[in-house]
Design a protein around this motif. Structure first.
Motif, PDB file in Angstrom:
ATOM      1  N   LEU A 135       0.828  -1.202   0.000  1.00 49.48           N
ATOM      2  CA  LEU A 135       0.000   0.000   0.000  1.00 49.48           C
ATOM      3  C   LEU A 135       0.871   1.264   0.000  1.00 49.48           C
ATOM      4  CD1 LEU A 135      -2.912   0.834  -0.028  1.00 49.48           C
ATOM      5  CD2 LEU A 135      -2.923   0.817   2.462  1.00 49.48           C
ATOM      6  N   ALA A 163      -6.327  -5.862  -5.840  1.00 47.82           N
ATOM      7  CA  ALA A 163      -7.414  -5.186  -5.129  1.00 47.82           C
ATOM      8  C   ALA A 163      -6.936  -3.882  -4.490  1.00 47.82           C
ATOM      9  CB  ALA A 163      -7.999  -6.106  -4.058  1.00 47.82           C
ATOM     10  N   LEU A 164      -5.631  -3.825  -4.176  1.00 48.69           N
ATOM     11  CA  LEU A 164      -5.117  -2.617  -3.515  1.00 48.69           C
ATOM     12  C   LEU A 164      -5.150  -1.389  -4.419  1.00 48.69           C
ATOM     13  CD1 LEU A 164      -2.089  -3.645  -1.307  1.00 48.69           C
ATOM     14  CD2 LEU A 164      -4.496  -3.494  -0.807  1.00 48.69           C
ATOM     15  N   MET A 180      -7.507  -0.136  -5.722  1.00 47.02           N
ATOM     16  CA  MET A 180      -8.693   0.672  -5.437  1.00 47.02           C
ATOM     17  C   MET A 180      -8.342   1.905  -4.618  1.00 47.02           C
ATOM     18  SD  MET A 180     -10.726  -1.027  -2.262  1.00 47.02           S
ATOM     19  CE  MET A 180     -11.445   0.548  -1.892  1.00 47.02           C
ATOM     20  N   THR A 181      -7.251   1.799  -3.801  1.00 46.18           N
ATOM     21  CA  THR A 181      -6.884   2.934  -2.961  1.00 46.18           C
ATOM     22  C   THR A 181      -6.337   4.105  -3.775  1.00 46.18           C
ATOM     23  OG1 THR A 181      -4.669   2.048  -2.653  1.00 46.18           O
ATOM     24  CG2 THR A 181      -6.317   1.477  -0.993  1.00 46.18           C
TER      25      THR A 181
END
Lengths: 218, 242, 240
Positions: C73, C177-178, C180-181
């Motif tokens: 992230l 999926a990360l 999306m941030t």
């Protein structure tokens, strides 16, 4: 470059590490606890135990953690019957998710103990639990220690995902400072260095254990 | 053919693997090296084709110094076949591919020609029917015969054998030794590390006994077996010929 | 139990159904693109880690350490927020204002470079598992080090690495999926987006998790087929 932004907000940002470590610890202990039972289920010869445990493990291992966090954020209140708050639902998500990984590590550790060891212990007349307690688990634990520490490091990194439900752990705080000050380069470099140092120390420790184990074998 | 002059080889911490080793192998002759494990036999063999780097002395193969920086070591190795204890076939290639790899890429022979050649060699070692299989599907004896064919495919002037039968089940040793005996009779120059004394008796022109990195005794078959001078050789023979 | 008014039909409603499908499609091509970058870069890093030159080896090792010890992230944020600010002012402005889907490209690069560090470790361990004697045998036939590498060591090592590489492609799908941030509307992001319009996050996230389960099953099945095709009789018995 303006590194003052870091010194100015140092206390606030590092304060988030408290929550980060707290989450790591809960996820680690909760995940291991639940993982132990799952591992036993995965090693069971009873089909009605083996299949549900395996389905659980395979399901969670196919999911992105970030989605599991979201999912439980929505799901947990439905089950509990009242709003739970981001922290608790996130911790439940972590424990459920990590249990599936720990179960595989623990299972591998137990399987790494040669069958002959159990047979030899049985031959001396020891019972199931005595064998587990004194023969299997001590050997299994030694074998899986490096994997457990590696997983702990991964969990530590993954706590940053709690960002998505607004928990103010370390990365969220860095992010908030960035929103206010708009100094992305300095702030994310700082965050990277903090994570890097902690994780590197952790992996050096894991390497150390691994080497010690190899040395004791030889 | 091979001239080994005062070779010294050691790894760190001063443990000497080879200590002042000298030997000569004449063209067309078969030399058998034996000795207890850890005596440096295999290391000596690897020094001959430059797979091991020694610190002292010199080795000449056909008058070419192995460790001279000006020597094209790849060309030299192409002229020396080697067979290993654990076969070391390429497990992801078929038997034929194992044999044709080096001829195609080192000698730049066409694929058809290389395959033809491979079939002839497989015929010679008696397993032409296994050509399309993978090494993992063959028995140990068959694998080792493929390895010999792989070495021969480069048409080397010299073959090195590093304990070619010690990893084999007893019933397979004979089939490999037969191929080697044929080879020796055909006039191939061979250096063989082995404990198969029957083989040594049959074809060796000279036997070298090594211990602790030194050559303890060398001589022809007659004197070696019947009148060994060194005490270590006598002990070793007593144990192995029991 | 809290009263919850399930409304599964929003998943295939005219407005949101296509959104979800678009999200799934984004997950697929983003992950595959990142995987391609990751595996090629990863092979190079692995080779660097095994190179005969100290400096190159060190660089390869440093790459792996850096990418593994920083949360993905943070890396995402770094590529998306910090990199445009690091570039010359004009270029940064152009990136931020003129490039559509900047998040997507950042996501691909980020995921690709991260995956590379993991793939590198897998491939490296594959190389280390190639028996030394096999390499030596190839050299003994006169093959040059490069030809030995190309025809013997690399194909052998890749076959050993295959099962673990399938794990990495799965991780790649999950890690996507990360993105999306940083504003990429892939499956997870779409689930969140639809929730913000309908307040039916439970249905959308459940649907999303079934999507990941389906992707995993597909990849596992595909790899099982590939492995069966590439399987070499007797190879695994030997390497065990």
């Amino acid at each position: 470059m303006d590194w003052a932004v870091i010194t100015d907000n140092m206390g606030y940002m590092l304060g988030g590490l408290g929550l980060t470590f707290q989450m790591t610890l809960i996820a680690l202990s909760g995940g291991m606890f639940l993982g132990c039972f799952l591992a036993m289920g995965r090693l069971s010869s009873k089909k009605w135990v083996y299949y549900p445990a395996s389905a659980y493990v395979h399901f969670f291992r196919s999911q992105p953690l970030i989605l599991v966090i979201f999912w439980l954020y929505f799901l947990a209140p439905v089950f509990v019957g009242r709003p739970l708050g981001a922290f608790y639902s996130t911790m439940i998500a972590f424990v459920f998710f990590e249990a599936s990984y720990f179960s595989e590590i623990i299972r591998g550790g137990i399987q790494s103990v040669p069958k002959g060891q159990v047979m030899a212990a049985q031959a001396t007349g020891l019972g199931f639990f005595t064998i587990q307690r004194y023969v299997v688990l001590p050997q299994a634990l030694g074998n899986m220690a490096p994997a457990l520490i590696t997983r702990a490091i991964v969990i530590f990194q993954d706590t940053s995902l709690a960002y998505v439900v607004g928990l103010r752990e370390f990365l969220r705080r860095v992010n908030l400072v960035d929103t206010r000050e708009v100094r992305s380069v300095e702030l994310y470099c700082f965050a990277a260095v903090v994570y890097f140092v902690i994780c590197t120390l952790g992996s050096l420790f894991a390497d150390h254990l691994e080497r010690k184990r190899e040395a004791s074998k030889a | 053919m091979i001239e080994i002059r005062n070779i010294g080889l050691w790894y760190r911490k001063g443990q000497k693997i080879l200590d002042n080793v000298s030997a000569t192998v004449g063209e067309g002759s078969t030399v058998v090296i034996c000795g207890p494990s850890g005596s440096g036999k295999s290391s000596l063999l690897r020094c001959i084709n430059g797979l091991e780097t020694f610190q002292e002395g010199e080795i000449l193969v056909n008058g070419i110094s192995v460790q001279n920086p000006n020597t094209n070591i790849y060309r030299l190795r192409a002229n020396i076949g080697m067979v290993f204890q654990h076969f070391e076939l390429y497990p992801h290639m078929t038997v034929t591919e194992n044999i044709t790899l080096a001829p195609m890429h080192v000698l730049k022979i066409s694929k058809t020609r290389a395959r033809q050649k491979a079939m002839e060699l497989l015929e010679r070692v008696g397993i032409a029917d296994q050509a399309a299989k993978y090494p993992g599907q063959l028995s140990g004896g068959q694998q080792q015969r493929v390895a010999i064919a792989r070495g021969l495919a480069m048409e080397p002037a010299l073959m090195l054998f590093d304990e070619p039968t010690s990893a084999l089940d007893p019933e397979m040793i004979q089939e490999v030794l037969e191929v080697m005996v044929d080879l020796a009779r055909d006039g191939m120059t061979m250096v063989v590390v082995t404990h198969e004394m029957g083989f040594a008796r049959e074809v060796a022109d000279e036997i070298i006994f090594m211990d602790h990195g030194r050559i303890v005794e060398k001589g022809n078959v007659q004197t070696f077996f019947n009148h060994p001078e060194n005490e270590r050789t006598q002990q070793f023979l007593a144990r192995i010929l029991r | 139990m809290l009263d919850y008014n399930f409304e599964w039909s929003i998943l295939w409603s005219q407005t949101y159904g296509p959104w979800l499908l678009k999200g799934i499609w984004t997950t697929i091509h983003l992950s595959l693109l990142a995987w391609v970058i990751g595996s090629m870069l990863g092979l190079m890093v692995a080779l660097a880690r095994l190179a005969p030159y100290r400096v190159v080896r060190f660089a390869g090792g440093a790459y792996v350490q850096v990418f593994r010890n920083i949360p993905l992230l943070v890396q995402m944020f770094f590529w998306y927020f910090a990199v445009p600010a690091l570039l010359p002012r004009e270029m940064g402005r152009w990136l931020n204002h003129e490039v559509p889907h900047l998040g997507y490209y950042c996501g691909v690069v980020c995921l690709g470079t991260y995956t590379a560090s993991r793939v590198a470790e897998v491939i490296r361990s594959g190389f280390l598992a190639v028996p030394k004697g096999v390499t030596m045998a190839a050299l003994a036939t006169g093959l040059s080090p490069w030809n030995t590498y190309r025809h013997v060591t690399i194909p052998y090592a890749l076959r050993i690495s295959m099962p673990l590489l399938s794990n990495e492609i799965l991780s790649c799908f999950k890690n996507s999926a990360l993105t999306m941030t940083i504003g990429v509307m892939e499956t997870t992001g779409m689930a969140g987006l639809i929730d913000s319009f309908t307040f039916h996050g439970l249905e959308t996230t459940t649907a999303a998790s079934l999507v990941y389960l389906a992707i995993t099953l597909c990849v596992v099945a595909a790899f099982a087929r590939v492995e069966k095709k590439m399987r070499i009789p007797g190879l695994m018995e030997r390497s065990n």
